[in-house]
Motif scaffolding. Structure first.
Motif, mmCIF file in Angstrom:
data_model
loop_
_atom_site.group_PDB
_atom_site.id
_atom_site.type_symbol
_atom_site.label_atom_id
_atom_site.label_comp_id
_atom_site.label_asym_id
_atom_site.label_seq_id
_atom_site.Cartn_x
_atom_site.Cartn_y
_atom_site.Cartn_z
ATOM 1 N N CYS A 150 1.200 -0.932 -0.241
ATOM 2 C CA CYS A 150 -0.521 0.172 -0.099
ATOM 3 C C CYS A 150 0.662 1.483 -0.143
ATOM 4 O O CYS A 150 0.714 2.342 -0.236
ATOM 5 N N LEU A 157 -5.699 0.993 2.280
ATOM 6 C CA LEU A 157 -6.078 -0.505 1.805
ATOM 7 C C LEU A 157 -6.947 -0.877 1.962
ATOM 8 O O LEU A 157 -8.178 -1.844 0.934
ATOM 9 N N ASN A 158 -8.203 -0.032 2.547
ATOM 10 C CA ASN A 158 -9.600 0.065 3.189
ATOM 11 C C ASN A 158 -10.985 0.934 2.149
ATOM 12 O O ASN A 158 -9.924 1.718 2.158
ATOM 13 N N SER A 163 -14.951 -3.420 4.483
ATOM 14 C CA SER A 163 -14.178 -3.974 5.068
ATOM 15 C C SER A 163 -13.066 -5.232 4.106
ATOM 16 O O SER A 163 -13.389 -4.133 2.449
ATOM 17 N N VAL A 164 -12.280 -5.370 4.794
ATOM 18 C CA VAL A 164 -10.658 -5.936 3.818
ATOM 19 C C VAL A 164 -10.998 -7.790 4.393
ATOM 20 O O VAL A 164 -10.889 -8.030 4.498
ATOM 21 N N ILE A 166 -8.535 -11.296 3.523
ATOM 22 C CA ILE A 166 -6.979 -11.371 3.394
ATOM 23 C C ILE A 166 -6.480 -12.567 3.126
ATOM 24 O O ILE A 166 -7.825 -13.041 4.304
ATOM 25 N N ALA A 181 -17.178 -8.990 -1.262
ATOM 26 C CA ALA A 181 -16.446 -8.151 -1.193
ATOM 27 C C ALA A 181 -16.075 -7.353 -1.568
ATOM 28 O O ALA A 181 -16.465 -7.294 -3.157
ATOM 29 N N GLU A 182 -15.305 -6.203 -1.244
ATOM 30 C CA GLU A 182 -14.641 -4.830 -1.999
ATOM 31 C C GLU A 182 -13.679 -4.595 -2.304
ATOM 32 O O GLU A 182 -13.365 -4.613 -3.813
ATOM 33 N N THR A 183 -12.785 -5.328 -1.478
ATOM 34 C CA THR A 183 -11.038 -5.055 -1.200
ATOM 35 C C THR A 183 -10.519 -7.144 -0.649
ATOM 36 O O THR A 183 -11.023 -7.175 0.115
ATOM 37 N N VAL A 185 -6.839 -8.582 -0.679
ATOM 38 C CA VAL A 185 -5.847 -8.385 -0.892
ATOM 39 C C VAL A 185 -4.946 -10.196 -1.055
ATOM 40 O O VAL A 185 -5.929 -11.022 -0.082
ATOM 41 N N LEU A 248 -3.669 -6.258 -4.148
ATOM 42 C CA LEU A 248 -4.998 -6.128 -3.504
ATOM 43 C C LEU A 248 -5.290 -5.384 -4.636
ATOM 44 O O LEU A 248 -5.135 -4.847 -6.147
ATOM 45 N N ARG A 250 -9.321 -4.644 -6.261
ATOM 46 C CA ARG A 250 -10.788 -3.757 -5.617
ATOM 47 C C ARG A 250 -11.624 -3.613 -6.117
ATOM 48 O O ARG A 250 -11.727 -3.533 -7.593
#
Length: 253
Positions: A150, A157-158, A163-164, A166, A181-183, A185, A248, A250
């Motif tokens: 990042c 990150l978000n 939310s994130v 991993i 999920a939107e993001t 990793v 990552l 998105r």
């Protein structure tokens, strides 16, 4: 009693090592450096370089040893990893007893890429070692590959209020994009698992060997940069014998 310190050292950049990590290195009676085969000698050399720069205690023993290999042919991934962790714990025990005596006591340290809490097995192996030797585990946090990625791309990150997730390349390949999920990793991806996704509406920020001299960064719509990432990753691996990468993704709001 053994005090086993797992020292997070970031992604290989010596400037990532914290003052707390330097203190822990110099307080150790023994530092173990695992060797992962001739194709990954650069990884051992990076650890040697960190110690050359930061270790000032001449009394600290530094011992290198061959890391046991995981049985990639085991039909059960989890069983294979469990057996591998047992073998590594036994290797740690052997080196500690050889260096500190049959009833060892003192401070033992290992230098851990990134941070020991994030997709690293050292804490689990330490738990197994604790069944072989009386020990107290201690963790020195380090800069994670997620932080480094990042920072390299200068992105948060978000998304706002989101939310994130991993996950690993293995999970992404097996299950696809996590529902809702939107993001996302992705770490520990041995083969560009993003290729299994429908790229529509997805953006990616990828980094290979982040924060190291050979760092490579690529970002953009997944549909536009996927092939470039695959080629760049392959070139890094061919040149250095290994590559550590992370990315990552998105989904467009």
């Amino acid at each position: 009693m053994i005090e086993l310190t797992l020292i997070g050292i970031g992604t290989g950049n010596p400037d990532h090592v914290t003052a707390q990590a330097v203190q822990a290195m110099n307080a150790a009676d023994l530092i173990l450096i695992p060797l992962k085969g001739p194709e990954k000698t650069d990884l051992a050399e990076l650890r040697r370089g960190l110690l050359a720069r930061h270790l000032a205690n001449a009394a600290t023993q530094v011992v290198e040893f061959d890391l046991p290999l995981r049985d990639a042919d085991n039909p059960s991934y989890r069983a294979g990893v469990s057996e591998w962790h047992d073998a590594i714990a036994a290797a740690w025990e052997h080196q500690i007893r050889a260096a500190l005596g049959p009833d060892p006591a003192g401070r033992v340290a290992l230098l851990i890429w990134g941070d020991p809490m994030l997709y690293d097995s050292s804490l689990r192996i330490a738990e197994r070692l604790g069944k072989r030797l009386p020990l107290t585990p201690r963790v020195i946090p380090g800069i994670t590959s997620i932080q480094a990625l990042c920072a390299a791309h200068a992105i948060p990150l978000n998304a706002v209020g989101a939310s994130v997730i991993i996950t690993t390349g293995r999970q992404l390949r097996a299950q696809g994009w996590p529902p809702g999920a939107e993001t996302v990793v992705v770490v520990l991806d041995g083969g560009c698992a993003f290729e299994v996704l429908d790229p529509e509406g997805l953006s990616i920020w990828w980094g290979g060997c982040v924060a190291m001299p050979q760092e490579a960064l690529i970002a953009g719509p997944l549909s536009a940069v996927s092939a470039q990432i695959v080629a760049t990753r392959s070139a890094l691996r061919a040149k250095h014998g290994w590559v550590m990468d992370i990315y990552l993704m998105r989904r467009d709001a």
